[in-house]
Design a protein around this motif. Structure first.
Motif, PDB file in Angstrom:
ATOM      1  N   GLN A 172       2.812  -7.901  -6.250  1.00  0.00           N
ATOM      2  CA  GLN A 172       1.738  -7.605  -7.151  1.00  0.00           C
ATOM      3  C   GLN A 172       0.164  -8.706  -7.416  1.00  0.00           C
ATOM      4  OE1 GLN A 172       2.781  -5.073  -9.393  1.00  0.00           O
ATOM      5  NE2 GLN A 172       3.753  -4.839  -8.193  1.00  0.00           N
ATOM      6  N   ASP A 173       0.528  -9.857  -6.522  1.00  0.00           N
ATOM      7  CA  ASP A 173      -0.418 -10.775  -7.156  1.00  0.00           C
ATOM      8  C   ASP A 173      -1.288 -10.520  -6.000  1.00  0.00           C
ATOM      9  OD1 ASP A 173       0.779 -12.413  -8.855  1.00  0.00           O
ATOM     10  OD2 ASP A 173       1.396 -14.212  -8.240  1.00  0.00           O
ATOM     11  N   GLN A 174      -0.392 -10.349  -4.465  1.00  0.00           N
ATOM     12  CA  GLN A 174      -1.806  -9.882  -3.448  1.00  0.00           C
ATOM     13  C   GLN A 174      -2.152  -8.577  -3.857  1.00  0.00           C
ATOM     14  OE1 GLN A 174       1.568  -9.291  -0.973  1.00  0.00           O
ATOM     15  NE2 GLN A 174       0.404 -11.395   0.359  1.00  0.00           N
ATOM     16  N   LEU A 175      -1.538  -7.959  -4.617  1.00  0.00           N
ATOM     17  CA  LEU A 175      -2.577  -6.303  -5.103  1.00  0.00           C
ATOM     18  C   LEU A 175      -3.553  -6.933  -5.677  1.00  0.00           C
ATOM     19  CD1 LEU A 175       0.611  -3.914  -5.208  1.00  0.00           C
ATOM     20  CD2 LEU A 175      -0.796  -3.578  -3.510  1.00  0.00           C
ATOM     21  N   ALA A 232       4.720  -1.075   6.191  1.00  0.00           N
ATOM     22  CA  ALA A 232       3.841  -1.246   6.724  1.00  0.00           C
ATOM     23  C   ALA A 232       3.022  -2.613   6.417  1.00  0.00           C
ATOM     24  CB  ALA A 232       3.293  -0.520   8.242  1.00  0.00           C
ATOM     25  N   HIS A 233       3.025  -1.601   5.293  1.00  0.00           N
ATOM     26  CA  HIS A 233       2.279  -2.972   3.863  1.00  0.00           C
ATOM     27  C   HIS A 233       2.426  -2.966   2.993  1.00  0.00           C
ATOM     28  CE1 HIS A 233       0.091  -0.155   6.871  1.00  0.00           C
ATOM     29  NE2 HIS A 233      -0.823  -1.571   7.350  1.00  0.00           N
ATOM     30  N   ILE A 234       3.719  -4.631   3.543  1.00  0.00           N
ATOM     31  CA  ILE A 234       4.297  -4.468   2.384  1.00  0.00           C
ATOM     32  C   ILE A 234       2.953  -5.716   1.666  1.00  0.00           C
ATOM     33  CG2 ILE A 234       6.344  -5.944   1.052  1.00  0.00           C
ATOM     34  CD1 ILE A 234       7.243  -2.735   2.335  1.00  0.00           C
ATOM     35  N   ASN A 275      -5.933  -1.041   3.225  1.00  0.00           N
ATOM     36  CA  ASN A 275      -6.494  -2.522   2.545  1.00  0.00           C
ATOM     37  C   ASN A 275      -7.583  -2.084   1.391  1.00  0.00           C
ATOM     38  OD1 ASN A 275      -6.719  -3.706   4.752  1.00  0.00           O
ATOM     39  ND2 ASN A 275      -8.288  -1.931   5.866  1.00  0.00           N
ATOM     40  N   ARG A 276      -7.453  -1.064   0.983  1.00  0.00           N
ATOM     41  CA  ARG A 276      -8.322  -0.331   0.132  1.00  0.00           C
ATOM     42  C   ARG A 276      -7.176   0.303  -0.734  1.00  0.00           C
ATOM     43  NH1 ARG A 276     -13.621  -0.198  -0.797  1.00  0.00           N
ATOM     44  NH2 ARG A 276     -13.753   0.908  -2.242  1.00  0.00           N
ATOM     45  N   CYS A 277      -6.022  -0.073  -1.265  1.00  0.00           N
ATOM     46  CA  CYS A 277      -5.133   0.598  -1.456  1.00  0.00           C
ATOM     47  C   CYS A 277      -4.079  -0.778  -2.696  1.00  0.00           C
ATOM     48  CB  CYS A 277      -3.400   1.312  -1.497  1.00  0.00           C
ATOM     49  SG  CYS A 277      -2.297   1.915  -2.782  1.00  0.00           S
ATOM     50  N   THR A 278      -4.312   0.141  -3.924  1.00  0.00           N
ATOM     51  CA  THR A 278      -3.667  -1.164  -4.824  1.00  0.00           C
ATOM     52  C   THR A 278      -2.570  -0.810  -5.533  1.00  0.00           C
ATOM     53  OG1 THR A 278      -5.576  -1.079  -6.513  1.00  0.00           O
ATOM     54  CG2 THR A 278      -6.551  -2.966  -4.832  1.00  0.00           C
ATOM     55  N   ALA A 331       0.721  -0.911  -0.162  1.00  0.00           N
ATOM     56  CA  ALA A 331       0.013   0.071   0.472  1.00  0.00           C
ATOM     57  C   ALA A 331       1.079   1.178  -0.490  1.00  0.00           C
ATOM     58  CB  ALA A 331      -0.778  -0.344   1.021  1.00  0.00           C
ATOM     59  N   LEU A 332       0.349   2.240  -0.473  1.00  0.00           N
ATOM     60  CA  LEU A 332       1.046   3.381   0.371  1.00  0.00           C
ATOM     61  C   LEU A 332       0.669   4.401   0.679  1.00  0.00           C
ATOM     62  CD1 LEU A 332       0.285   4.863  -3.814  1.00  0.00           C
ATOM     63  CD2 LEU A 332       2.650   3.327  -3.214  1.00  0.00           C
ATOM     64  N   LEU A 333       1.261   5.331   1.219  1.00  0.00           N
ATOM     65  CA  LEU A 333       1.039   6.212   2.251  1.00  0.00           C
ATOM     66  C   LEU A 333       1.344   7.858   2.295  1.00  0.00           C
ATOM     67  CD1 LEU A 333       1.584   6.247   5.420  1.00  0.00           C
ATOM     68  CD2 LEU A 333       3.853   5.945   5.406  1.00  0.00           C
ATOM     69  N   ILE A 334       1.129   8.659   2.533  1.00  0.00           N
ATOM     70  CA  ILE A 334       0.919  10.493   2.389  1.00  0.00           C
ATOM     71  C   ILE A 334       1.471  10.430   3.301  1.00  0.00           C
ATOM     72  CG2 ILE A 334       0.074  11.796   2.678  1.00  0.00           C
ATOM     73  CD1 ILE A 334      -2.779  10.558   0.607  1.00  0.00           C
ATOM     74  N   THR A 335       3.168  11.152   3.245  1.00  0.00           N
ATOM     75  CA  THR A 335       3.779  11.869   4.428  1.00  0.00           C
ATOM     76  C   THR A 335       3.379  12.768   4.630  1.00  0.00           C
ATOM     77  OG1 THR A 335       5.362  12.939   2.893  1.00  0.00           O
ATOM     78  CG2 THR A 335       5.547  10.408   3.170  1.00  0.00           C
ATOM     79  N   LYS A 336       4.255  13.092   6.224  1.00  0.00           N
ATOM     80  CA  LYS A 336       3.800  14.849   6.606  1.00  0.00           C
ATOM     81  C   LYS A 336       3.785  16.275   5.724  1.00  0.00           C
ATOM     82  CE  LYS A 336       4.193  13.197  10.954  1.00  0.00           C
ATOM     83  NZ  LYS A 336       2.537  13.607  11.171  1.00  0.00           N
ATOM     84  N   LYS A 337       4.700  15.335   4.267  1.00  0.00           N
ATOM     85  CA  LYS A 337       5.154  16.974   3.230  1.00  0.00           C
ATOM     86  C   LYS A 337       3.927  17.538   2.518  1.00  0.00           C
ATOM     87  CE  LYS A 337       9.655  14.843   1.481  1.00  0.00           C
ATOM     88  NZ  LYS A 337      10.042  14.615   0.074  1.00  0.00           N
ATOM     89  N   CYS A 338       2.675  16.355   2.995  1.00  0.00           N
ATOM     90  CA  CYS A 338       1.609  16.405   2.169  1.00  0.00           C
ATOM     91  C   CYS A 338       0.545  18.438   2.633  1.00  0.00           C
ATOM     92  CB  CYS A 338       0.113  15.918   2.769  1.00  0.00           C
ATOM     93  SG  CYS A 338      -1.840  15.889   1.966  1.00  0.00           S
ATOM     94  N   ILE A 339      -0.109  19.315   1.544  1.00  0.00           N
ATOM     95  CA  ILE A 339       0.249  20.027   1.310  1.00  0.00           C
ATOM     96  C   ILE A 339      -2.018  20.283   1.370  1.00  0.00           C
ATOM     97  CG2 ILE A 339       2.115  20.937   0.856  1.00  0.00           C
ATOM     98  CD1 ILE A 339       1.253  21.788  -2.077  1.00  0.00           C
ATOM     99  N   ASN A 340      -2.239  19.655   1.461  1.00  0.00           N
ATOM    100  CA  ASN A 340      -3.427  19.194   1.286  1.00  0.00           C
ATOM    101  C   ASN A 340      -4.469  20.200   0.646  1.00  0.00           C
ATOM    102  OD1 ASN A 340      -4.024  17.399   3.470  1.00  0.00           O
ATOM    103  ND2 ASN A 340      -3.961  19.335   4.936  1.00  0.00           N
TER     104      ASN A 340
END
Length: 86
Positions: A70-73, A65-67, A36-39, A2-11
């Motif tokens: 490709q098959d799982q995604l 934390a969510h490795i 759980n929704r990110c593919t 899954a992907l993660l948005i870091t604190k660099k986010c400016i909304n």
């Protein structure tokens, strides 16, 4: 993964409407991604659209934390979008 948005986010609101899995939502301070929704857009696009539209480099990264393989995604994509046909 899954992907993660870091604190660099400016909304800036660019990523949330682009997510085909509705995985991105506004958290307490910045946008967040539901692992759980990110593919990583597998099943929809060649690369994650949230990363493509984000104006700040390296703001959306692979979530250590969510490795997932490709098959799982792919399996997650099928469950999210085609569960009624399984």
């Amino acid at each position: 993964m899954a992907l993660l948005i870091t604190k660099k986010c400016i909304n800036c609101d660019m990523c949330e409407p682009e997510c085909p899995n509705d995985a991105i939502y506004m958290g307490d301070e910045i946008y967040e991604i539901d692992p759980n929704r990110c593919t990583e857009c597998i099943g929809h696009y060649d690369k994650p659209t949230c990363q493509s539209v984000c104006p700040i480099n390296n703001t959306i990264i692979i979530d250590p934390a969510h490795i997932e393989s490709q098959d799982q995604l792919w399996d997650k994509f099928v469950l999210l979008h085609h569960a009624d046909k399984i």
